[in-house]
Design a protein around this motif. Structure first.
Motif, PDB file in Angstrom:
ATOM      1  N   UNK A   1       0.912  -0.973  -0.049  1.00 42.81           N
ATOM      2  CA  UNK A   1       0.179   0.041   0.100  1.00 42.81           C
ATOM      3  C   UNK A   1       1.081   1.318   0.132  1.00 42.81           C
ATOM      4  N   UNK A   2       1.995   1.360   0.845  1.00 41.69           N
ATOM      5  CA  UNK A   2       2.801   2.514   0.771  1.00 41.69           C
ATOM      6  C   UNK A   2       3.532   2.598  -0.514  1.00 41.69           C
ATOM      7  N   UNK A   3       3.855   1.328  -0.966  1.00 39.30           N
ATOM      8  CA  UNK A   3       4.561   1.680  -2.356  1.00 39.30           C
ATOM      9  C   UNK A   3       3.633   2.051  -3.192  1.00 39.30           C
ATOM     10  N   UNK A   4       2.460   1.884  -3.461  1.00 37.09           N
ATOM     11  CA  UNK A   4       1.632   2.460  -4.532  1.00 37.09           C
ATOM     12  C   UNK A   4       1.136   3.932  -4.162  1.00 37.09           C
ATOM     13  N   UNK A   5       1.361   3.918  -2.832  1.00 37.15           N
ATOM     14  CA  UNK A   5       1.207   5.577  -2.346  1.00 37.15           C
ATOM     15  C   UNK A   5       2.414   6.406  -2.885  1.00 37.15           C
ATOM     16  N   UNK A   6       3.453   5.741  -2.854  1.00 39.19           N
ATOM     17  CA  UNK A   6       4.661   6.486  -3.355  1.00 39.19           C
ATOM     18  C   UNK A   6       4.497   6.811  -4.666  1.00 39.19           C
ATOM     19  N   UNK A   7       4.120   6.003  -5.400  1.00 43.87           N
ATOM     20  CA  UNK A   7       3.891   6.307  -6.919  1.00 43.87           C
ATOM     21  C   UNK A   7       3.021   7.485  -7.114  1.00 43.87           C
ATOM     22  N   UNK A   8       1.896   7.489  -6.177  1.00 41.20           N
ATOM     23  CA  UNK A   8       0.983   8.663  -6.239  1.00 41.20           C
ATOM     24  C   UNK A   8       1.450   9.983  -5.933  1.00 41.20           C
ATOM     25  N   UNK A   9       2.334  10.125  -5.091  1.00 43.98           N
ATOM     26  CA  UNK A   9       2.868  11.028  -4.323  1.00 43.98           C
ATOM     27  C   UNK A   9       3.790  11.796  -5.412  1.00 43.98           C
TER      28      UNK A   9
END
Lengths: 493, 160
Positions: A298-306
């Motif tokens: 989840x955090x990894x996808x959040x990184x892409x988003x940010x």
């Protein structure tokens, strides 16, 4: 002596395996953390004074003879050095306890410091080929660090990461070759001036496309993101923190903005491409994050988003947009570093990354739960934390520049971000304590201390956001907003 | 021109073989031959140093390393590979060739001042005086490689 940023970590890295033989824990811990502490102090305290009269150009000499080592420190590179040193230090402090059961600590820190040296070298490089070389330095060290646990998942993720990284490098070398063919130089200043005179539309478009593919892959922007959700969760927690917090930003966002804004010059077409890439990444990755059960994924996808958020802001091209983008880069590096570290504490305590299996951990790990909440709310953009201010600046910049639709997209991405982070917080930390975790205890001292350090920075920068922006972000944004003039005029050796 | 085109065609064919061959040893040899041809192309285009390095390091040293490594492996379980690659690769390859033939020649014609060296001097001067920072980077990459091998092969039997 700005070359210290590159040479010091390299020299210490060379000594660390030997130190690891002499003392298994204490000496490697001490050497690595002292090095990073020195880099934080040097960048944050001495750095500002160094660039007070404009960018510092350093031509290294050896026994009176000039060497081909030309480094440049300006507002933008200093800003990145501070980010690298800060998050690097926090992750390294966390490693003191966390890497205990992995073994071979001297080796771990050696690879870690080579990665830091690679990132610092990239940030200080003043020519395109040196950017590529240091990008590879950081990348080669990071492949080994992702695979450090030696499990099947780790090895597979590292292999996938390696393969896509090599593709990215191939695109970059292709782009560099086209630029060299056009201009006969590699120096940022020489290339910027030559391109201005050449007016080489189609060839420059090819070079831009190659760089965009290469740096896009490194920054894991959608649709070039496939490697990140595997590589970042599989790595040991401090490495995940550095990969997501720093590496994708230095070898993706920093390199991309430096080349496109300061060397090629931001054209309206390029600006549009960046806006779209950023917006699609910010929203699509947020939706993908919503469906994740694995906390680190989840955090990894959040990184892409940010990162999408940052690119969206820089794509606006106005001084305010760039400042917002860079400020968000800074805030995200701190908060995402923090969240990966807390997820590491949780994984170490429970042995799982599955959010559905957790629950009520706040009762057993109150400090970790609290720092995790600070990180989550900061990235989601809740006032008065630092992430709120950067997102606010980005949205204002988008509206001012006449992109209300992109502004709405940014707000949507922010709402989605808040949604999945609250979901994460609730599933992992709130609610009734899952009986399985009755014996779980708070993370050891250094792990907790490093997360508290990052959480305090998130809160502190949120409160003192105005002075942070004027002291660190503005000088960096000014360099980028100056476009090719920042480089072409004052970077000649 | 005809010789150059023929050399490039052979280079591409050998590279495809290196990917397509199932036998690792043959694949490694195809790759070595491809870099040999590439080295010859470098020589013909007036880049002797690049040619020497390509042939000695890539065609020579790296091939030896590959073959040594392959010799150390045991034939184990058959790895099931996706059949999709057999369809996707030729399609992408043909599409790439078509785009290359249609677009690149015209585009390269528009690249101004191509094939003009920017840095003058002998090889040694360029390497030691012009590109010293790259040498620092090289040292760092070698360090990273050594540490990576040390790290990835530690306590190996524990995980086997």
């Amino acid at each position: 002596m700005i070359i210290l940023f590159v040479v010091l970590p390299l020299v210490v890295a060379g000594l660390l395996p030997l130190a690891g033989k002499a003392s298994k824990r204490l000496l490697p811990d001490l050497l690595a953390n002292a090095t990073l502490l020195f880099l934080v102090a040097y960048a944050a305290v001495a750095g500002r004074a160094l660039i007070a009269d404009g960018p510092v150009l350093q031509q290294t000499t050896w026994l009176g003879e000039a060497l081909g080592i030309r480094l440049v420190l300006d507002g933008f590179s200093l800003f990145m050095l501070v980010v690298v040193a800060l998050v690097g230090l926090a992750a390294s402090l966390f490693s003191i306890d966390y890497m205990e059961h992995y073994g071979a600590k001297g080796n771990f820190y050696a690879l870690y410091l080579v990665m830091i040296a690679g990132m610092n070298g990239l940030v200080l490089a003043s020519d395109l080929f040196a950017v590529y070389v240091f990008l590879e330095v950081a990348a080669v060290a990071s492949y080994a660090l992702v695979a450090y646990g030696l499990g099947r998942d780790e090895l597979e993720a590292a292999f996938k990461y390696l393969m896509l990284s090599v593709v990215a490098s191939a695109f970059l070398v292709g782009g560099i070759a086209v630029v060299y063919g056009m201009t006969g130089g590699l120096d940022f200043a020489a290339v910027a001036m030559a391109l201005k005179e050449l007016n080489a539309g189609p060839a420059l478009a090819v070079a831009s496309a190659l760089f965009l593919l290469g740096f896009g892959l490194k920054a894991a922007l959608i649709p070039f993101h496939a490697w990140l959700p595997d590589a970042h969760p599989s790595a040991p927690a401090p490495i995940s923190a550095v990969l997501s917090g720093l590496l994708i930003k230095v070898s993706g966002v920093y390199a991309l903005t430096r080349v496109f804004l300061n060397v090629f010059g931001l054209t309206p077409a390029l600006s549009t491409v960046l806006l779209w890439l950023g917006a699609v990444s910010a929203v699509a990755a947020a939706f993908l994050a919503l469906g994740q059960k694995d906390i680190k994924r989840m955090l990894a996808y959040s990184s892409i988003s940010q990162v999408g958020y940052v690119v969206l802001a820089i794509g606006v091209g106005t001084p305010l947009g760039i400042a917002g983008g860079l400020f968000h880069l800074f805030n995200h590096a701190l908060a995402k570093g923090l969240l990966f570290l807390t997820s590491g504490s949780v994984q170490r305590a429970t042995g799982t990354r599955d959010l559905d299996a957790m629950g009520g951990l706040a009762k057993r790990m109150p400090v970790t739960a609290a720092t995790n909440l600070v990180g989550a709310l900061s990235i989601a953009g809740v006032p008065p934390l630092n992430g709120f201010w950067s997102k606010l600046i980005i949205i204002v910049a988008l509206v001012q520049a006449g992109h209300p639709v992109f502004a709405a997209v940014a707000v949507l991405a922010s709402v989605l971000t808040l949604w999945y982070y609250l979901l994460m917080q609730r599933k992992a930390f709130f609610g009734r304590l899952n009986e399985t975790w009755a014996a779980v205890r708070e993370a050891p001292f250094w792990m907790t201390a490093s997360t508290v350090l990052l959480a305090l920075l998130c809160v502190g920068i949120g409160i003192l956001f105005a002075s942070t922006v004027t002291t660190w972000v503005r000088p960096a944004a000014d360099v980028l907003a100056d476009g090719i003039h920042a480089v072409a005029g004052s970077w000649g050796f | 021109m005809i010789l150059q085109t023929a050399l490039l065609a052979v280079l591409v064919a050998l590279s495809v073989l290196a990917i397509a061959l199932k036998d690792l040893l043959r694949s490694a040899i195809a790759l070595a031959l491809a870099s040999l041809v590439l080295g010859i192309v470098f020589f013909r285009m007036g880049a002797p140093y690049a040619g020497v390095f390509e042939i000695s390091v890539v065609a020579g040293l790296i091939t030896v390393l590959f073959i040594l490594t392959i010799a150390l492996t045991k034939s184990g379980d058959e790895v099931r590979e996706s059949k999709l690659a057999n369809i996707v690769f030729p399609v992408v390859f043909v599409a790439f060739l078509a785009i290359d033939a249609l677009v690149m020649k015209r585009l390269m014609g528009k690249v101004p001042a191509l094939a003009r060296g920017g840095e003058a001097g002998t090889f040694g001067e360029v390497l030691w005086k012009g590109r010293t920072l790259d040498l620092v980077g090289q040292i760092a990459v070698i360090l990273a490689g050594v540490f990576a091998v040390l790290a990835l092969f530690r306590q190996r039997d524990k995980h086997e």
